[in-house]
Design a protein around this motif. Structure first.
Motif, mmCIF file in Angstrom:
data_model
loop_
_atom_site.group_PDB
_atom_site.id
_atom_site.type_symbol
_atom_site.label_atom_id
_atom_site.label_comp_id
_atom_site.label_asym_id
_atom_site.label_seq_id
_atom_site.Cartn_x
_atom_site.Cartn_y
_atom_site.Cartn_z
ATOM 1 N N ALA A 179 9.468 9.345 4.577
ATOM 2 C CA ALA A 179 8.059 9.258 4.986
ATOM 3 C C ALA A 179 7.687 7.809 5.260
ATOM 4 O O ALA A 179 6.934 7.518 6.189
ATOM 5 N N VAL A 222 5.295 4.583 8.317
ATOM 6 C CA VAL A 222 4.874 3.190 8.160
ATOM 7 C C VAL A 222 5.776 2.233 8.936
ATOM 8 O O VAL A 222 5.303 1.494 9.799
ATOM 9 N N THR A 228 0.834 -1.196 0.000
ATOM 10 C CA THR A 228 0.000 0.000 0.000
ATOM 11 C C THR A 228 0.870 1.248 0.000
ATOM 12 O O THR A 228 0.650 2.169 -0.791
ATOM 13 N N ALA A 229 1.858 1.263 0.885
ATOM 14 C CA ALA A 229 2.732 2.428 0.971
ATOM 15 C C ALA A 229 3.403 2.683 -0.379
ATOM 16 O O ALA A 229 3.435 3.810 -0.869
ATOM 17 N N ARG A 230 3.900 1.625 -0.986
ATOM 18 C CA ARG A 230 4.595 1.800 -2.279
ATOM 19 C C ARG A 230 3.641 2.273 -3.352
ATOM 20 O O ARG A 230 3.962 3.179 -4.135
ATOM 21 N N ALA A 231 2.459 1.664 -3.410
ATOM 22 C CA ALA A 231 1.506 2.011 -4.461
ATOM 23 C C ALA A 231 1.095 3.478 -4.361
ATOM 24 O O ALA A 231 0.828 4.116 -5.381
ATOM 25 N N TYR A 232 1.052 4.020 -3.152
ATOM 26 C CA TYR A 232 0.662 5.415 -2.986
ATOM 27 C C TYR A 232 1.872 6.340 -2.906
ATOM 28 O O TYR A 232 1.759 7.471 -2.424
ATOM 29 N N GLY A 233 3.010 5.841 -3.327
ATOM 30 C CA GLY A 233 4.185 6.705 -3.405
ATOM 31 C C GLY A 233 4.743 7.132 -2.070
ATOM 32 O O GLY A 233 5.450 8.133 -1.976
ATOM 33 N N ILE A 234 4.442 6.371 -1.014
ATOM 34 C CA ILE A 234 4.998 6.702 0.298
ATOM 35 C C ILE A 234 6.339 5.997 0.407
ATOM 36 O O ILE A 234 6.409 4.805 0.708
ATOM 37 N N THR A 235 7.404 6.737 0.114
ATOM 38 C CA THR A 235 8.733 6.137 0.066
ATOM 39 C C THR A 235 9.693 6.992 0.884
ATOM 40 O O THR A 235 9.341 8.065 1.360
#
Lengths: 255, 261
Positions: free
Chosen positions: A159, A164, A149-156
């Motif tokens: 952040a 996360v 989920t984090a990756r798919a929403y560009g949370i990298t």
């Protein structure tokens, strides 16, 4: 509520009364009556003494513990996120962890002298391991769907770590911090017993060497009370910070 | 516009390679709602992970709005089947919906606006400061949908989003997806194993074979755009389409047993 309180206070109260009654009239020089110890407690731990001996101890404890927490969590995140780093470091870490920290006091004294630095280093070296290893485990256990989920929403990047990885690992990290706290207290005292000019451990050893036995006992009681208060504080802080985790587990149990 | 061309995925491991996807080619036009159905274990999740840029395909290309996918594309949002594991339990509903927007560097006032609108659209206004685990399963999946909607994607991937909710909640959520799609005009690829759901929701249905997966058949759902649970499902055209899809899926199950290369 009252029942709970009664359970919590009951046994300590019984032990206290038993000690008081059984030691009353004791002739043994090394095990004086509790009455004497309590009197010594009031006489010994005056505000000046607390300032001169307890505050320095607590400051060293705080510095060592905080440093261990920062280094342990930072390193733990790095190791937990990087498989190659983990494979390289894990055996070495296990080795260091296996060394009983008090053994290192004389060694660290050679490098860092006998000042505050030495004591802080001893505390860091001793209590960093549970923090580090628990952080590694917690970071590795991040749920795969949450990670996706984090990756798919560009949370990298930062952040991802802050929002996360760290929160997800926080229950494990808290467990490590809890273990580390009791180790830190032990090492605080031990480092002061070796070489110091103030501090709780130093004072207790001084009392023992000058045969001020009731005062020595009163110091030990004070240490116990301090440890108890600190772990209580920790538990309060933990419960606040991990409220979501308790709630989540509660919800999972119900379903 | 979502284009998949010659997509192939082989998992390599010590005990032999497993071909999950053999050769997939299909597309979803801009603003279309396409459902993907297949027998269980047909590699739907592998396909979606490839589309979302979470997994590198062995061969073939995925293009979203003309750009080839290499890593998660910015205009794409995803709703996962496991809502309980996809929402972050340490954040409130509001923070869950807002976090991806923060990453997109949307200014605060606009963020709050988007979060409010999205939660409103899924019927969850007033739950902002609850934690996800305080909500029912269906409501949690609504939060996940709100998060996707607030992200303002051009393309929305939904991975069996209603497989884990009860039947009545499911019907509500299906209608929610239809109405959101009609309002927002996003491109939706909806993966499901439920044939009724596929026909009810989709403008087109793409049927997959069992693994190693190819496209078994495609079908245009020529039902009126305004659908409702009661009348659409009773429509004779609906049952005819449903039967067709069902037969194809049965054929897919019989036709090609899973093989290891």
């Amino acid at each position: 509520m009252i029942k709970k309180l009664a359970y919590a206070v009951g046994l300590p109260l019984i032990l206290f009364v038993l000690w008081f009654v059984l030691s009353n009239g004791s002739e043994n020089f090394y095990a004086p009556p509790l009455k004497d110890i309590l009197r010594a407690f009031a006489d010994t731990w005056t505000p000046e003494r607390l300032r001169a001996d307890v505050v320095p101890s607590l400051l060293r404890l705080a510095a060592g513990y905080a440093l261990a927490a920062v280094i342990g969590i930072a390193l733990g995140v790095a190791i937990g996120l990087n498989r190659r780093l983990r494979a390289t470091l894990e055996p070495v870490l296990e080795f260091f962890r296996a060394i009983p920290p008090p053994v290192l006091v004389p060694v660290i004294m050679l490098f860092a002298g006998i000042g505050n630095g030495m004591k802080v280093i001893v505390i860091v070296f001793g209590c960093i391991w549970p923090i580090l290893l628990n952080t590694v485990e917690g970071v590795r256990a991040v749920d795969s769907v949450q990670a996706d989920t984090a990756r798919a929403y560009g949370i990298t990047g930062p952040a991802r770590i802050a929002r996360v990885v760290l929160p997800s690992a926080s229950p494990q990290i808290a467990a490590g911090l809890r273990q580390a706290l009791s180790i830190a207290i032990i090492l605080m005292v031990i480092s002061e017993m070796f070489a110091a000019s103030n501090g709780l451990g130093f004072t207790i050893v001084q009392f023992q060497r000058s045969f001020a036995i009731p005062e020595m006992w009163s110091g030990i009681i004070l240490l116990g009370l301090l440890g108890f208060a600190l772990s209580l504080l920790f538990r309060l802080a933990e419960r606040r910070a991990l409220r979501w985790y308790d709630g989540l587990r509660e919800a999972q149990r119900r379903s | 516009m979502l284009e998949v061309k010659g997509l192939r995925k082989v998992y390599r491991s010590g005990s032999g390679d497993v071909e999950a996807l053999r050769d997939l080619t299909f597309h979803v036009d801009t603003g279309d709602l396409v459902c993907l159905v297949g027998p269980s274990g047909c590699g739907k999740t592998t396909l979606l992970r490839c589309l979302a840029g979470l997994l590198d395909p062995t061969a073939g290309t995925v293009r979203i709005d003309g750009h080839e996918v290499a890593g998660p594309p910015p205009g794409l949002a995803m709703v996962f089947q496991e809502y309980g594991r996809s929402l972050f339990p340490w954040m409130s509903v509001r923070d869950n919906v807002e976090l991806p927007l923060k990453q997109k560097r949307i200014p605060r006032t606009r963020r709050l606006e988007l979060v409010g609108e999205a939660l409103d659209a899924v019927g969850l206004a007033g739950t902002e400061s609850s934690y996800p685990w305080q909500l029912s399963g269906g409501m949690q999946q609504r939060v996940a949908i709100a998060r996707a909607v607030a992200y303002e994607p051009t393309t929305l991937l939904m991975d069996e989003p209603f497989a884990a909710v009860d039947a009545q909640t499911r019907a509500d959520l299906e209608d929610l997806v239809r109405s959101l799609w009609q309002r927002l005009r996003v491109t939706i690829l909806f993966v499901t194993h439920d044939i009724d759901e596929a026909v009810y929701l989709g403008q087109r249905v793409v049927m997959l074979s069992s693994s190693p997966t190819v496209v078994q058949d495609e079908l245009v759902v020529d039902l009126p755009a305004a659908r409702d649970q009661l009348h659409t499902r009773a429509d004779s055209r609906f049952t005819a389409l449903r039967t067709h899809v069902y037969e194809q899926i049965q054929a897919a199950k019989r036709g090609r047993p899973a093989t290891t290369v």
